[in-house]
Design a protein around this motif. Structure first.
Motif, PDB file in Angstrom:
ATOM      1  N   CYS A 127      -5.660  11.309   0.487  1.00 51.87           N
ATOM      2  CA  CYS A 127      -5.062  10.019   0.868  1.00 51.87           C
ATOM      3  C   CYS A 127      -3.556   9.986   0.633  1.00 51.87           C
ATOM      4  O   CYS A 127      -2.806   9.432   1.439  1.00 51.87           O
ATOM      5  CB  CYS A 127      -5.733   8.885   0.088  1.00 51.87           C
ATOM      6  SG  CYS A 127      -7.426   8.537   0.579  1.00 51.87           S
ATOM      7  N   VAL A 128      -3.110  10.589  -0.473  1.00 48.12           N
ATOM      8  CA  VAL A 128      -1.696  10.490  -0.857  1.00 48.12           C
ATOM      9  C   VAL A 128      -0.849  11.591  -0.227  1.00 48.12           C
ATOM     10  O   VAL A 128       0.202  11.316   0.376  1.00 48.12           O
ATOM     11  CB  VAL A 128      -1.557  10.509  -2.397  1.00 48.12           C
ATOM     12  CG1 VAL A 128      -0.088  10.547  -2.800  1.00 48.12           C
ATOM     13  CG2 VAL A 128      -2.230   9.281  -2.996  1.00 48.12           C
ATOM     14  N   ARG A 129      -1.294  12.840  -0.350  1.00 53.47           N
ATOM     15  CA  ARG A 129      -0.454  13.958   0.088  1.00 53.47           C
ATOM     16  C   ARG A 129      -0.554  14.256   1.574  1.00 53.47           C
ATOM     17  O   ARG A 129       0.424  14.669   2.207  1.00 53.47           O
ATOM     18  CB  ARG A 129      -0.808  15.221  -0.705  1.00 53.47           C
ATOM     19  CG  ARG A 129      -0.454  15.148  -2.184  1.00 53.47           C
ATOM     20  CD  ARG A 129      -0.626  16.497  -2.847  1.00 53.47           C
ATOM     21  NE  ARG A 129      -0.270  16.454  -4.264  1.00 53.47           N
ATOM     22  CZ  ARG A 129      -0.319  17.498  -5.078  1.00 53.47           C
ATOM     23  NH1 ARG A 129      -0.707  18.680  -4.611  1.00 53.47           N
ATOM     24  NH2 ARG A 129       0.015  17.377  -6.349  1.00 53.47           N
ATOM     25  N   TYR A 130      -1.748  14.074   2.141  1.00 52.72           N
ATOM     26  CA  TYR A 130      -1.943  14.459   3.536  1.00 52.72           C
ATOM     27  C   TYR A 130      -1.909  13.262   4.494  1.00 52.72           C
ATOM     28  O   TYR A 130      -1.370  13.366   5.598  1.00 52.72           O
ATOM     29  CB  TYR A 130      -3.266  15.220   3.687  1.00 52.72           C
ATOM     30  CG  TYR A 130      -3.261  16.525   2.932  1.00 52.72           C
ATOM     31  CD1 TYR A 130      -2.692  17.671   3.475  1.00 52.72           C
ATOM     32  CD2 TYR A 130      -3.834  16.620   1.669  1.00 52.72           C
ATOM     33  CE1 TYR A 130      -2.688  18.874   2.781  1.00 52.72           C
ATOM     34  CE2 TYR A 130      -3.833  17.816   0.959  1.00 52.72           C
ATOM     35  CZ  TYR A 130      -3.249  18.935   1.522  1.00 52.72           C
ATOM     36  OH  TYR A 130      -3.240  20.116   0.828  1.00 52.72           O
ATOM     37  N   LEU A 131      -2.478  12.156   4.080  1.00 46.75           N
ATOM     38  CA  LEU A 131      -2.460  10.972   4.937  1.00 46.75           C
ATOM     39  C   LEU A 131      -1.292  10.037   4.626  1.00 46.75           C
ATOM     40  O   LEU A 131      -1.038   9.119   5.407  1.00 46.75           O
ATOM     41  CB  LEU A 131      -3.786  10.200   4.791  1.00 46.75           C
ATOM     42  CG  LEU A 131      -5.051  10.963   5.189  1.00 46.75           C
ATOM     43  CD1 LEU A 131      -6.284  10.085   4.995  1.00 46.75           C
ATOM     44  CD2 LEU A 131      -4.962  11.439   6.631  1.00 46.75           C
ATOM     45  N   HIS A 132      -0.622  10.261   3.503  1.00 44.33           N
ATOM     46  CA  HIS A 132       0.562   9.479   3.109  1.00 44.33           C
ATOM     47  C   HIS A 132       0.269   7.970   3.119  1.00 44.33           C
ATOM     48  O   HIS A 132       1.008   7.175   3.686  1.00 44.33           O
ATOM     49  CB  HIS A 132       1.738   9.780   4.047  1.00 44.33           C
ATOM     50  CG  HIS A 132       2.084  11.238   4.135  1.00 44.33           C
ATOM     51  ND1 HIS A 132       2.684  11.931   3.103  1.00 44.33           N
ATOM     52  CD2 HIS A 132       1.877  12.143   5.143  1.00 44.33           C
ATOM     53  CE1 HIS A 132       2.853  13.195   3.461  1.00 44.33           C
ATOM     54  NE2 HIS A 132       2.366  13.355   4.691  1.00 44.33           N
ATOM     55  N   LEU A 133      -0.804   7.607   2.461  1.00 43.69           N
ATOM     56  CA  LEU A 133      -1.229   6.204   2.450  1.00 43.69           C
ATOM     57  C   LEU A 133      -0.710   5.418   1.247  1.00 43.69           C
ATOM     58  O   LEU A 133      -0.837   4.193   1.219  1.00 43.69           O
ATOM     59  CB  LEU A 133      -2.762   6.127   2.459  1.00 43.69           C
ATOM     60  CG  LEU A 133      -3.469   6.658   3.703  1.00 43.69           C
ATOM     61  CD1 LEU A 133      -4.973   6.575   3.520  1.00 43.69           C
ATOM     62  CD2 LEU A 133      -3.037   5.896   4.945  1.00 43.69           C
ATOM     63  N   GLN A 134      -0.141   6.093   0.281  1.00 43.81           N
ATOM     64  CA  GLN A 134       0.281   5.392  -0.931  1.00 43.81           C
ATOM     65  C   GLN A 134       1.355   4.358  -0.624  1.00 43.81           C
ATOM     66  O   GLN A 134       2.299   4.602   0.128  1.00 43.81           O
ATOM     67  CB  GLN A 134       0.815   6.385  -1.966  1.00 43.81           C
ATOM     68  CG  GLN A 134       1.024   5.768  -3.346  1.00 43.81           C
ATOM     69  CD  GLN A 134       1.341   6.818  -4.393  1.00 43.81           C
ATOM     70  OE1 GLN A 134       1.870   7.863  -4.076  1.00 43.81           O
ATOM     71  NE2 GLN A 134       1.005   6.537  -5.642  1.00 43.81           N
ATOM     72  N   ASP A 135       1.173   3.154  -1.225  1.00 44.65           N
ATOM     73  CA  ASP A 135       2.099   2.030  -1.038  1.00 44.65           C
ATOM     74  C   ASP A 135       2.268   1.668   0.432  1.00 44.65           C
ATOM     75  O   ASP A 135       3.362   1.342   0.897  1.00 44.65           O
ATOM     76  CB  ASP A 135       3.467   2.340  -1.661  1.00 44.65           C
ATOM     77  CG  ASP A 135       3.411   2.340  -3.174  1.00 44.65           C
ATOM     78  OD1 ASP A 135       2.550   1.655  -3.739  1.00 44.65           O
ATOM     79  OD2 ASP A 135       4.230   3.037  -3.802  1.00 44.65           O
ATOM     80  N   SER A 136       1.167   1.742   1.172  1.00 46.73           N
ATOM     81  CA  SER A 136       1.145   1.345   2.574  1.00 46.73           C
ATOM     82  C   SER A 136      -0.032   0.410   2.797  1.00 46.73           C
ATOM     83  O   SER A 136      -1.079   0.539   2.157  1.00 46.73           O
ATOM     84  CB  SER A 136       1.029   2.571   3.484  1.00 46.73           C
ATOM     85  OG  SER A 136       0.753   2.184   4.820  1.00 46.73           O
ATOM     86  N   ILE A 137       0.132  -0.531   3.730  1.00 45.25           N
ATOM     87  CA  ILE A 137      -0.959  -1.465   4.013  1.00 45.25           C
ATOM     88  C   ILE A 137      -2.172  -0.728   4.579  1.00 45.25           C
ATOM     89  O   ILE A 137      -3.320  -1.160   4.416  1.00 45.25           O
ATOM     90  CB  ILE A 137      -0.478  -2.546   5.012  1.00 45.25           C
ATOM     91  CG1 ILE A 137      -1.497  -3.678   5.107  1.00 45.25           C
ATOM     92  CG2 ILE A 137      -0.223  -1.943   6.379  1.00 45.25           C
ATOM     93  CD1 ILE A 137      -1.662  -4.465   3.841  1.00 45.25           C
ATOM     94  N   TRP A 138      -1.923   0.444   5.188  1.00 49.41           N
ATOM     95  CA  TRP A 138      -3.021   1.237   5.743  1.00 49.41           C
ATOM     96  C   TRP A 138      -3.889   1.847   4.661  1.00 49.41           C
ATOM     97  O   TRP A 138      -4.995   2.295   4.923  1.00 49.41           O
ATOM     98  CB  TRP A 138      -2.471   2.329   6.661  1.00 49.41           C
ATOM     99  CG  TRP A 138      -1.890   1.771   7.916  1.00 49.41           C
ATOM    100  CD1 TRP A 138      -0.566   1.649   8.219  1.00 49.41           C
ATOM    101  CD2 TRP A 138      -2.603   1.237   9.036  1.00 49.41           C
ATOM    102  NE1 TRP A 138      -0.409   1.074   9.460  1.00 49.41           N
ATOM    103  CE2 TRP A 138      -1.640   0.814   9.986  1.00 49.41           C
ATOM    104  CE3 TRP A 138      -3.956   1.079   9.326  1.00 49.41           C
ATOM    105  CZ2 TRP A 138      -2.004   0.236  11.196  1.00 49.41           C
ATOM    106  CZ3 TRP A 138      -4.311   0.500  10.534  1.00 49.41           C
ATOM    107  CH2 TRP A 138      -3.348   0.091  11.450  1.00 49.41           C
ATOM    108  N   ALA A 139      -3.377   1.877   3.423  1.00 52.94           N
ATOM    109  CA  ALA A 139      -4.184   2.382   2.307  1.00 52.94           C
ATOM    110  C   ALA A 139      -5.396   1.502   2.064  1.00 52.94           C
ATOM    111  O   ALA A 139      -6.406   1.961   1.515  1.00 52.94           O
ATOM    112  CB  ALA A 139      -3.330   2.455   1.045  1.00 52.94           C
ATOM    113  N   LEU A 140      -5.339   0.237   2.466  1.00 54.74           N
ATOM    114  CA  LEU A 140      -6.451  -0.692   2.298  1.00 54.74           C
ATOM    115  C   LEU A 140      -7.401  -0.687   3.489  1.00 54.74           C
ATOM    116  O   LEU A 140      -8.435  -1.365   3.458  1.00 54.74           O
ATOM    117  CB  LEU A 140      -5.913  -2.113   2.085  1.00 54.74           C
ATOM    118  CG  LEU A 140      -4.940  -2.309   0.921  1.00 54.74           C
ATOM    119  CD1 LEU A 140      -4.398  -3.744   0.916  1.00 54.74           C
ATOM    120  CD2 LEU A 140      -5.611  -1.983  -0.401  1.00 54.74           C
TER     121      LEU A 140
END
Length: 292
Positions: A127-140
């Motif tokens: 989620c963090v390194r490959y999808l770059h979802l950290q601190d993004s609304i898409w993380a939810l």
């Protein structure tokens, strides 16, 4: 006379079941409006012994954050439910077709995701390194876009639809996408509404994604925000804001009342939305679709 008695008994059973379902919600609502001293002394009651709104005052001390949490949660629920239902149905429909070449392989691949989990650490790295979802609304939104259990629920329903419907549409020149969006989706409204409700509840009640993938407080969903407030009640009792509320109310911070108020704030919207969704929970939409 027998028919009237049977109908009356049926309504009586439905009434009892309704009361049984409404009782916990009314008890929570009453407890959230009861003073802490009354709860400690008399326990929970359907009618508040000492009416008190301190629990809601504590929760809305920072009303801007609560409102922002509602906005984030509503947006995530609406967008996530739509995208998840779209992706889930577009996977479930092909694997329900007997004519699909790699149908068994896709079914096994989907089933493996239920039986085997990679673990939290690999999931977090992806989620963090490959999808770059950290601190993004898409993380939810992104991690819950496709749930294998929902895929199998829709697949089972699609398999009950007569094959003659799609075959007759093909004879009229319709393609697979046209068959899916113009015929299968309208006929599957009950199943899609049911799975959609499951997905919406998952997004609405989730706080785990925000806790693990978000550092920005302005992106916190409602559930995570209220969980944080509830867990900090004891700390708040020793803070200046908590002391000010205690002085104004002449009592103490209602830890039990806050738990109930948090429940009301989270389940309230769902309770009001559900009656508009339940009308789709009907069967038999395909009756009469095929002649002969």
């Amino acid at each position: 006379m027998l028919k009237l008695a049977s109908k009356t008994s049926m309504y009586f059973v439905v009434l009892l079941f309704t009361i049984f379902c409404a009782f916990p919600f009314l008890l929570i609502l009453s407890s959230s409006l009861t003073s802490e001293d009354a709860i400690q002394q008399f326990g929970y009651n359907l009618i508040p012994r000492e009416f008190d709104t301190t629990a809601y005052k504590v929760l809305f001390m920072d009303s801007a954050r609560i409102i922002n949490g509602y906005k984030i949660t509503i947006m995530v629920t609406v967008v996530g439910t739509f995208l998840s239902l779209l992706i889930t149905s577009m996977l479930a429909y092909p694997i329900s077709l007997k004519r699909l070449k790699f149908r068994k392989s896709l079914n096994i691949f989907t089933l493996i995701t239920i039986l085997i989990s990679g673990g939290i650490v690999p999931w977090y790295i992806v989620c963090v390194r490959y999808l770059h979802l950290q601190d993004s609304i898409w993380a939810l939104i992104v991690p819950y876009l496709c749930q294998a259990w929902n895929v199998f629920l829709l697949r089972s329903y699609f398999q009950t639809l007569p094959d003659e419907i799609s075959e007759s549409a093909k004879m009229d020149g319709a393609g697979e996408y046209s068959i899916f969006y113009r015929i299968i989706v309208p006929l599957s409204t009950p199943a899609l509404a049911t799975v959609g409700l499951f997905i919406a509840l998952l997004y609405w009640n989730d706080w785990w994604l925000g806790l693990t993938l978000l550092n920005k407080t302005e992106l916190q969903p409602l559930q995570l925000l209220l969980r944080t407030i509830q867990s900090n009640v004891q700390f708040l009792a020793t803070s200046e804001q908590g002391a000010e509320i205690i002085r104004n109310t002449g009592g103490r911070l209602p830890s039990e009342g806050i738990k109930m108020a948090v429940s009301i704030l989270t389940i309230g919207p769902v309770v009001f939305v559900y009656p508009f969704v339940q009308r789709f929970f009907i069967k038999g939409l395909t009756i009469g679709a095929v002649k002969g």
